[in-house]
Write a protein that holds these residues in place. Sequence first.
Motif, mmCIF file in Angstrom:
data_model
loop_
_atom_site.group_PDB
_atom_site.id
_atom_site.type_symbol
_atom_site.label_atom_id
_atom_site.label_comp_id
_atom_site.label_asym_id
_atom_site.label_seq_id
_atom_site.Cartn_x
_atom_site.Cartn_y
_atom_site.Cartn_z
ATOM 1 N N PRO A 51 -9.179 -5.987 19.179
ATOM 2 C CA PRO A 51 -8.218 -7.082 18.943
ATOM 3 C C PRO A 51 -8.503 -7.882 17.674
ATOM 4 N N TYR A 52 -9.666 -7.658 17.055
ATOM 5 C CA TYR A 52 -10.023 -8.384 15.843
ATOM 6 C C TYR A 52 -9.536 -7.688 14.572
ATOM 7 N N PHE A 53 -8.939 -6.522 14.730
ATOM 8 C CA PHE A 53 -8.473 -5.763 13.568
ATOM 9 C C PHE A 53 -6.961 -5.909 13.437
ATOM 10 N N PRO A 54 -6.464 -6.232 12.242
ATOM 11 C CA PRO A 54 -5.010 -6.394 12.071
ATOM 12 C C PRO A 54 -4.254 -5.099 12.330
ATOM 13 N N THR A 55 -3.056 -5.214 12.861
ATOM 14 C CA THR A 55 -2.189 -4.055 13.037
ATOM 15 C C THR A 55 -1.678 -3.602 11.676
ATOM 16 N N ILE A 56 -1.891 -2.345 11.353
ATOM 17 C CA ILE A 56 -1.398 -1.800 10.093
ATOM 18 C C ILE A 56 0.094 -1.538 10.234
ATOM 19 N N LYS A 57 0.872 -2.074 9.280
ATOM 20 C CA LYS A 57 2.327 -1.988 9.357
ATOM 21 C C LYS A 57 2.878 -1.008 8.330
ATOM 22 N N MET A 58 4.061 -0.488 8.621
ATOM 23 C CA MET A 58 4.717 0.408 7.687
ATOM 24 C C MET A 58 4.953 -0.321 6.367
ATOM 25 N N GLY A 59 4.522 0.303 5.274
ATOM 26 C CA GLY A 59 4.715 -0.281 3.953
ATOM 27 C C GLY A 59 3.535 -1.059 3.418
ATOM 28 N N ASP A 60 2.465 -1.176 4.191
ATOM 29 C CA ASP A 60 1.285 -1.900 3.721
ATOM 30 C C ASP A 60 0.654 -1.210 2.515
ATOM 31 N N VAL A 61 0.077 -2.021 1.624
ATOM 32 C CA VAL A 61 -0.746 -1.520 0.526
ATOM 33 C C VAL A 61 -2.199 -1.619 0.972
ATOM 34 N N LEU A 62 -2.903 -0.504 0.973
ATOM 35 C CA LEU A 62 -4.285 -0.472 1.446
ATOM 36 C C LEU A 62 -5.262 -0.728 0.307
ATOM 37 N N LEU A 63 -6.161 -1.680 0.516
ATOM 38 C CA LEU A 63 -7.289 -1.906 -0.382
ATOM 39 C C LEU A 63 -8.522 -1.300 0.278
ATOM 40 N N LEU A 64 -9.157 -0.342 -0.375
ATOM 41 C CA LEU A 64 -10.289 0.374 0.204
ATOM 42 C C LEU A 64 -11.445 0.392 -0.789
ATOM 43 N N GLU A 65 -12.618 -0.010 -0.320
ATOM 44 C CA GLU A 65 -13.795 -0.009 -1.197
ATOM 45 C C GLU A 65 -15.052 0.265 -0.386
ATOM 46 N N ASP A 66 -16.117 0.685 -1.103
ATOM 47 C CA ASP A 66 -17.401 0.910 -0.444
ATOM 48 C C ASP A 66 -18.512 0.937 -1.478
ATOM 49 N N THR A 67 -19.728 1.030 -0.988
ATOM 50 C CA THR A 67 -20.881 1.013 -1.878
ATOM 51 C C THR A 67 -21.982 1.920 -1.363
ATOM 52 N N SER A 68 -22.651 2.576 -2.285
ATOM 53 C CA SER A 68 -23.883 3.326 -2.002
ATOM 54 C C SER A 68 -23.726 4.360 -0.897
ATOM 55 N N LYS A 69 -22.617 5.063 -0.901
ATOM 56 C CA LYS A 69 -22.374 6.096 0.100
ATOM 57 C C LYS A 69 -22.419 7.478 -0.543
ATOM 58 N N THR A 70 -22.790 8.470 0.244
ATOM 59 C CA THR A 70 -22.689 9.853 -0.189
ATOM 60 C C THR A 70 -21.281 10.359 0.092
ATOM 61 N N ILE A 71 -20.933 11.459 -0.523
ATOM 62 C CA ILE A 71 -19.593 12.004 -0.366
ATOM 63 C C ILE A 71 -19.293 12.371 1.091
ATOM 64 N N GLU A 72 -20.321 12.775 1.843
ATOM 65 C CA GLU A 72 -20.076 13.145 3.235
ATOM 66 C C GLU A 72 -19.681 11.925 4.068
ATOM 67 N N VAL A 73 -20.260 10.767 3.758
ATOM 68 C CA VAL A 73 -19.885 9.531 4.461
ATOM 69 C C VAL A 73 -18.493 9.081 4.024
ATOM 70 N N VAL A 74 -18.204 9.240 2.738
ATOM 71 C CA VAL A 74 -16.866 8.904 2.236
ATOM 72 C C VAL A 74 -15.815 9.729 2.960
ATOM 73 N N GLU A 75 -16.063 11.025 3.139
ATOM 74 C CA GLU A 75 -15.112 11.865 3.860
ATOM 75 C C GLU A 75 -14.945 11.396 5.301
ATOM 76 N N LYS A 76 -16.058 11.095 5.956
ATOM 77 C CA LYS A 76 -16.000 10.618 7.336
ATOM 78 C C LYS A 76 -15.151 9.361 7.459
ATOM 79 N N ASN A 77 -15.346 8.420 6.529
ATOM 80 C CA ASN A 77 -14.627 7.154 6.602
ATOM 81 C C ASN A 77 -13.142 7.299 6.274
ATOM 82 N N PHE A 78 -12.813 8.114 5.280
ATOM 83 C CA PHE A 78 -11.400 8.350 5.001
ATOM 84 C C PHE A 78 -10.734 9.070 6.176
ATOM 85 N N ALA A 79 -11.448 10.007 6.784
ATOM 86 C CA ALA A 79 -10.905 10.714 7.946
ATOM 87 C C ALA A 79 -10.659 9.752 9.108
ATOM 88 N N MET A 80 -11.550 8.761 9.267
ATOM 89 C CA MET A 80 -11.357 7.754 10.306
ATOM 90 C C MET A 80 -10.039 7.021 10.108
#
Length: 331
Positions: A219-248
């Motif tokens: 309940p603490y996460f906003p509902t993603i709505k049709m038409g939203d612009v996504l801001l996505l960032e991260d730090t110090s991750k390997t490509i395998e973690v990046v894939e996992k997170n994008f897949a999530m």
Amino acid sequence: MFSPLKKGDIIGIYSPSKPASVTAKARYERGKARLEKLGFVIKEGILTGKADFYRSGTPKERAEELNLLLRDSEVKMILPTMGGTNSNSMLPYLDYAAFKENPKILMGLSDVTAILLAMYAKTGIPVFHGPSVASTFGEFPPFVDFTEHYFKQLFMQQLKLPYKMPIPPIWTDDRINWLEKSSEKTQHKNAWITVQDGVAEGRLIGGNINTMCGFIGTPYFPTIKMGDVLLLEDTSKTIEVVEKNFAMLKLHGFFDKASAIILGKHEQYDDLGTGRKPYDVLIEQLEGRQIPIIADVDCSHTHPLHAMPLGLRVYVDASHKEIHFIEHWLS
């Protein structure tokens, strides 16, 4: 909504995860001094100078530190000392009603994404993905000079809309001499990247992807709505973690609703010898979905850092590498 900040205004500081006022004291003091030089009065949270190994206190203690600042009607802005890993453990104990009754500029990045998005989800009040005290304002010139300039433009004067987000001429993600400067950091010539062409307009939502893993679907996460612009960032991750997170995000349906994606520069990214960038992994997850994407935007852990208004509408022109803020937050 919010009044422009002026000299003499009070900025509250808290430590939602890492005890930066202890473990990064020199950098924290440098960031605090820079804010004071701008004319602000600093109100330090009750956990300043305290540490419980990897954190500043228990989840309830950390929540209470922030709650006291939220309830203080004289505090105009609240900044974290730094992020960390455990801000999500504070979410059940935060005073969302106090924030709704007495809105103030709430800003931070990285692990603070949990607090920002939870506050927005519970109140509908815009929050800002942007500078922290130690990790951002404690950086060295010339990088921090650009960050300070953007901060003054966005929060210390009435912003003229539409506002075109500037591209700093230089950037760095060097971790050397993080606390004390003894040699110059690498200055990279800056550029944003058009990953997929197109234009879009929508509500900006998102933040640190790894942090989202800790509370998405609650309940603490906003509902993603049709038409939203996504801001996505991260730090110090390997490509395998990046894939996992994008897949999530894909599994939660984010990419089915997004009208555009803004990727922040990924500090200290490790491609594990693949030669692939984070946006290559993202394209793979999109499976041919043609939405505008700009990558390497200066809104993440690298320096300089430009704040982003979560919960407000932005215009993205990926073809021309432009981001425009089109909705006011200052009255």
